[in-house]
Design a protein around this motif. Structure first.
Motif, PDB file in Angstrom:
ATOM      1  N   MET A 107      -1.180  -9.678  -6.266  1.00  0.00           N
ATOM      2  CA  MET A 107      -1.307  -8.496  -5.409  1.00  0.00           C
ATOM      3  C   MET A 107      -0.963  -7.230  -6.197  1.00  0.00           C
ATOM      4  SD  MET A 107       0.465 -10.007  -1.936  1.00  0.00           S
ATOM      5  CE  MET A 107       0.211  -8.607  -0.836  1.00  0.00           C
ATOM      6  N   ALA A 108       0.092  -7.336  -7.026  1.00  0.00           N
ATOM      7  CA  ALA A 108       0.480  -6.176  -7.838  1.00  0.00           C
ATOM      8  C   ALA A 108      -0.646  -5.803  -8.796  1.00  0.00           C
ATOM      9  CB  ALA A 108       1.755  -6.500  -8.625  1.00  0.00           C
ATOM     10  N   TYR A 109      -1.286  -6.819  -9.381  1.00  0.00           N
ATOM     11  CA  TYR A 109      -2.375  -6.565 -10.326  1.00  0.00           C
ATOM     12  C   TYR A 109      -3.582  -5.957  -9.618  1.00  0.00           C
ATOM     13  CZ  TYR A 109      -6.253  -7.369 -13.526  1.00  0.00           C
ATOM     14  OH  TYR A 109      -7.361  -7.214 -14.320  1.00  0.00           O
ATOM     15  N   LYS A 110      -3.991  -6.598  -8.518  1.00  0.00           N
ATOM     16  CA  LYS A 110      -5.195  -6.118  -7.808  1.00  0.00           C
ATOM     17  C   LYS A 110      -4.996  -4.679  -7.333  1.00  0.00           C
ATOM     18  CE  LYS A 110      -8.318  -9.435  -7.649  1.00  0.00           C
ATOM     19  NZ  LYS A 110      -9.559  -9.303  -8.455  1.00  0.00           N
ATOM     20  N   PRO A 156       3.006  -2.479 -12.337  1.00  0.00           N
ATOM     21  CA  PRO A 156       3.111  -3.727 -11.565  1.00  0.00           C
ATOM     22  C   PRO A 156       4.530  -4.303 -11.499  1.00  0.00           C
ATOM     23  CG  PRO A 156       1.135  -3.768 -12.914  1.00  0.00           C
ATOM     24  CD  PRO A 156       1.887  -2.529 -13.295  1.00  0.00           C
ATOM     25  N   MET A 157       5.355  -4.022 -12.509  1.00  0.00           N
ATOM     26  CA  MET A 157       6.738  -4.528 -12.441  1.00  0.00           C
ATOM     27  C   MET A 157       7.530  -3.790 -11.350  1.00  0.00           C
ATOM     28  SD  MET A 157       7.604  -7.117 -14.174  1.00  0.00           S
ATOM     29  CE  MET A 157       9.358  -7.086 -14.558  1.00  0.00           C
ATOM     30  N   ALA A 158       7.199  -2.524 -11.115  1.00  0.00           N
ATOM     31  CA  ALA A 158       7.862  -1.795 -10.019  1.00  0.00           C
ATOM     32  C   ALA A 158       7.472  -2.429  -8.690  1.00  0.00           C
ATOM     33  CB  ALA A 158       7.439  -0.325 -10.063  1.00  0.00           C
ATOM     34  N   ILE A 159       6.214  -2.836  -8.585  1.00  0.00           N
ATOM     35  CA  ILE A 159       5.736  -3.491  -7.357  1.00  0.00           C
ATOM     36  C   ILE A 159       6.420  -4.847  -7.194  1.00  0.00           C
ATOM     37  CG2 ILE A 159       3.700  -4.439  -6.205  1.00  0.00           C
ATOM     38  CD1 ILE A 159       2.020  -2.262  -7.584  1.00  0.00           C
ATOM     39  N   ARG A 202       0.819  -1.226   0.000  1.00  0.00           N
ATOM     40  CA  ARG A 202       0.000   0.000   0.000  1.00  0.00           C
ATOM     41  C   ARG A 202       0.844   1.263   0.000  1.00  0.00           C
ATOM     42  NH1 ARG A 202      -4.235  -2.379  -0.178  1.00  0.00           N
ATOM     43  NH2 ARG A 202      -4.876  -4.188   1.048  1.00  0.00           N
ATOM     44  N   GLY A 203       2.187   1.074   0.113  1.00  0.00           N
ATOM     45  CA  GLY A 203       3.062   2.240   0.057  1.00  0.00           C
ATOM     46  C   GLY A 203       3.306   2.712  -1.370  1.00  0.00           C
ATOM     47  N   PHE A 204       2.970   1.867  -2.347  1.00  0.00           N
ATOM     48  CA  PHE A 204       3.192   2.259  -3.750  1.00  0.00           C
ATOM     49  C   PHE A 204       2.136   3.267  -4.207  1.00  0.00           C
ATOM     50  CE2 PHE A 204       6.650  -0.258  -5.339  1.00  0.00           C
ATOM     51  CZ  PHE A 204       6.710  -1.361  -4.504  1.00  0.00           C
ATOM     52  N   ARG A 205       2.537   4.125  -5.150  1.00  0.00           N
ATOM     53  CA  ARG A 205       1.540   4.989  -5.792  1.00  0.00           C
ATOM     54  C   ARG A 205       0.471   4.076  -6.388  1.00  0.00           C
ATOM     55  NH1 ARG A 205       3.665   9.803  -9.413  1.00  0.00           N
ATOM     56  NH2 ARG A 205       2.117   8.828 -10.753  1.00  0.00           N
ATOM     57  N   ARG A 206      -0.771   4.561  -6.407  1.00  0.00           N
ATOM     58  CA  ARG A 206      -1.826   3.651  -6.875  1.00  0.00           C
ATOM     59  C   ARG A 206      -1.673   3.351  -8.369  1.00  0.00           C
ATOM     60  NH1 ARG A 206      -5.533   6.534  -9.574  1.00  0.00           N
ATOM     61  NH2 ARG A 206      -5.616   8.782  -9.298  1.00  0.00           N
ATOM     62  N   ASP A 207      -0.903   4.204  -9.091  1.00  0.00           N
ATOM     63  CA  ASP A 207      -0.748   3.926 -10.537  1.00  0.00           C
ATOM     64  C   ASP A 207       0.640   3.341 -10.839  1.00  0.00           C
ATOM     65  OD1 ASP A 207       0.140   7.312 -11.658  1.00  0.00           O
ATOM     66  OD2 ASP A 207       0.742   6.115  -9.920  1.00  0.00           O
ATOM     67  N   PHE A 214      -5.714  -9.715 -19.178  1.00  0.00           N
ATOM     68  CA  PHE A 214      -4.623  -9.002 -18.513  1.00  0.00           C
ATOM     69  C   PHE A 214      -4.315  -7.684 -19.249  1.00  0.00           C
ATOM     70  CE2 PHE A 214      -3.473 -12.045 -15.387  1.00  0.00           C
ATOM     71  CZ  PHE A 214      -3.655 -13.306 -15.945  1.00  0.00           C
ATOM     72  N   PRO A 215      -4.042  -6.611 -18.494  1.00  0.00           N
ATOM     73  CA  PRO A 215      -3.593  -5.373 -19.136  1.00  0.00           C
ATOM     74  C   PRO A 215      -2.147  -5.529 -19.582  1.00  0.00           C
ATOM     75  CG  PRO A 215      -3.558  -5.112 -16.754  1.00  0.00           C
ATOM     76  CD  PRO A 215      -4.155  -6.469 -17.027  1.00  0.00           C
ATOM     77  N   THR A 216      -1.694  -4.733 -20.544  1.00  0.00           N
ATOM     78  CA  THR A 216      -0.324  -4.886 -21.064  1.00  0.00           C
ATOM     79  C   THR A 216       0.710  -4.739 -19.949  1.00  0.00           C
ATOM     80  OG1 THR A 216      -0.365  -2.544 -21.636  1.00  0.00           O
ATOM     81  CG2 THR A 216      -0.852  -4.109 -23.400  1.00  0.00           C
ATOM     82  N   THR A 217       0.402  -3.946 -18.922  1.00  0.00           N
ATOM     83  CA  THR A 217       1.380  -3.739 -17.847  1.00  0.00           C
ATOM     84  C   THR A 217       1.628  -4.998 -17.034  1.00  0.00           C
ATOM     85  OG1 THR A 217      -0.459  -2.944 -16.501  1.00  0.00           O
ATOM     86  CG2 THR A 217       0.936  -1.266 -17.573  1.00  0.00           C
ATOM     87  N   MET A 218       0.777  -6.010 -17.191  1.00  0.00           N
ATOM     88  CA  MET A 218       0.947  -7.257 -16.444  1.00  0.00           C
ATOM     89  C   MET A 218       1.721  -8.303 -17.259  1.00  0.00           C
ATOM     90  SD  MET A 218       0.021  -7.610 -13.302  1.00  0.00           S
ATOM     91  CE  MET A 218      -0.343  -9.348 -13.102  1.00  0.00           C
TER      92      MET A 218
END
Ligand code: SDX
Length: 393
Positions: free
Chosen positions: A139-142, A95-98, A87-92, A340-344
């Motif tokens: 978790m990264a996706y959700k 997912p690879m950063a997460i 939850r510390g990550f920016r909401r946007d 899946f979105p491309t970011t996943m």
């Protein structure tokens, strides 16, 4: 012998290590996991069995498989405190950063209890990694779509559980499609290992210093993110969407051939394969199966992909340079169709490749000859000279 990297004049490139895990013949377009052709494993096996094979060197008996599957299921949840990190990550956040952050953060929970010189503890760390990476990926996706995290279910298969964690919501029942679960499992198998690619070499180099395996896998995820490597599946789909229609293909093929244009056809070419990537053929079949299951008969992206492949394979530039579609060419279309979105896309690549990274890491740690990696350089800078005071510069 320059430390980690050895140079064998017999080879045209620097061989980084000895390994008996995965064999590639780039000219023939062959890929073997512990001697078994990827096509046979994808057709007859499943991903958890592939994990056992890559880690142990042999296909498991039924009892060995059941024991391995049970052991994995004991580690599918992550420490509840990981939610605070998430939850510390920016909401946007991408997912690879997460993924890079969350996998690295696993070190905080297991670093001091993982003696990497103890084979038993290495196997536990390996199972932890294989078990938790789908949970972290979901978790990264959700988090990126603002939905609540869904906990793992050990009554489901590895692929079913991952799809359930990604696509189920508390508000309604979600039944995993067997065809989509089979496609997900095949996609994991195809991406599981690939010899000494950039991200695997990153994991080996990080591990050669004695760093804990969770930190090493986080380093591998960071390397995989690049569009020239694992990020190519996301880049390939973005490219197909940018091309948009079959009549615009010649314009992009011309750009790809223009030496002054940095544009590359994403999903084409490979460092090693100078023939068809055997994974690409299975990926194309899987793509068709998923689109059929979902009743998608006229996906314009697939039309563009098929026509682009036909044009490229008949173009003398691509023929001369031996540029063929690689695994990333069809995976994006498949994953997009699955929801899946491309970011996943690269997250899924990292999820699958985790077993390859951890198998290669284990092999390196077990090697009594293993030393810390220390690549050297060809120095092309200034020869020695005297210091010049500021007033005289
Ligand atoms: C993966 O290593 C692995 O095993 C990786 C991987 C794995 O499972 O871990 O297989 C996963 O990373 C697959 C590759 C995904 N990347 C892409 O699809 C991105 C697009 N492809 C290119 O960026 C490129 O093909 C690379 C990075 C994959 C390979 O680059 P190389 O080593 O420079 O390719 P090459 O030496 O074979 O290139 C020969 C020529 C070069 O031109 P010249 O300098 O000889 O004039 O072909 C050109 C390249 O510029 N070329 C391309 C091209 N790929 C290479 N031209 C147009 N489009 C392309 N896609």
């Amino acid at each position: 012998q320059t430390g980690y990297f050895t140079y064998d004049p017999g080879f045209t490139s620097t061989a980084s290590c000895e390994s008996d895990i995965t064999y590639i013949d780039g000219d023939k377009g062959e890929l073997l996991y512990r001697g078994y052709p990827i096509e046979q494993i994808a057709e007859k096996g499943n991903f958890l069995e592939t994990c056992y094979l890559l880690l142990n060197g042999e296909l498991p008996t039924k009892q060995e498989y059941d024991e391995f599957s049970y052991a994995i299921s004991r580690h599918t949840m992550v420490h509840e405190q990981m939610q605070y990190f998430l939850r510390g990550f920016r909401r946007d956040a991408h997912p690879m950063a997460i993924m890079v952050g969350m996998v690295g953060a696993l070190s905080a929970f297991y670093h001091d209890s993982t003696d990497i010189n103890d084979p038993q503890q290495r196997m536990i760390a390996s199972r932890r990694m294989i078990a938790k990476i789908p949970t972290i990926a979901s978790m990264a996706y959700k988090y990126s779509i603002g939905q609540p995290v869904v906990y793992p279910r050990n009554d489901l298969s590895y692929a079913e559980n991952f799809l359930h964690m990604c696509f189920s919501v508390p508000a309604e029942k979600y039944n995993v499609s067997p065809v989509l679960a089979d496609a997900m499992d095949k996609i994991f198998i195809l991406h599981a290992d690939h010899e000494q690619n950039a991200s695997t070499s990153t994991v080996r180099l990080a591990g050669s210093s004695g760093a804990n395996p969770f930190a090493c896998i986080a380093a591998g995820i960071a390397c995989l993110w690049g569009p020239a490597h694992g990020g190519a599946n996301e880049a390939a789909l973005n490219m197909l969407q940018e091309i948009g229609s079959v009549d615009r293909i010649p314009e992009y093929v011309a750009k790809a051939k223009d030496k002054n244009d940095p544009f590359r056809l994403m999903g084409f070419g490979h460092r090693v394969y100078k023939n068809y990537d055997p994974r690409a053929k299975v990926m194309q079949q899987t793509c068709h199966a998923v689109l059929k299951e979902l009743g998608i008969n006229d996906d314009p992206l697939l039309d563009v992909a098929m026509e682009l492949e036909r044009i490229a394979l008949s173009d003398e530039y691509f023929i001369e340079k031996k540029l063929y579609p690689n695994i990333d060419f069809y995976s994006g279309i498949t994953l997009k169709a699955m929801g899946f979105p491309t970011t996943m896309f690269t997250v899924l690549f990292a999820l699958a490749r985790t077993v390859g990274w951890i198998a290669q890491w284990n092999e390196m740690i077990e090697d009594p000859k293993q030393r810390i990696g220390r690549p050297r350089q060809l120095f092309t800078g200034a020869t020695q000279r005297e210091y010049v005071d500021t007033a005289k510069r």
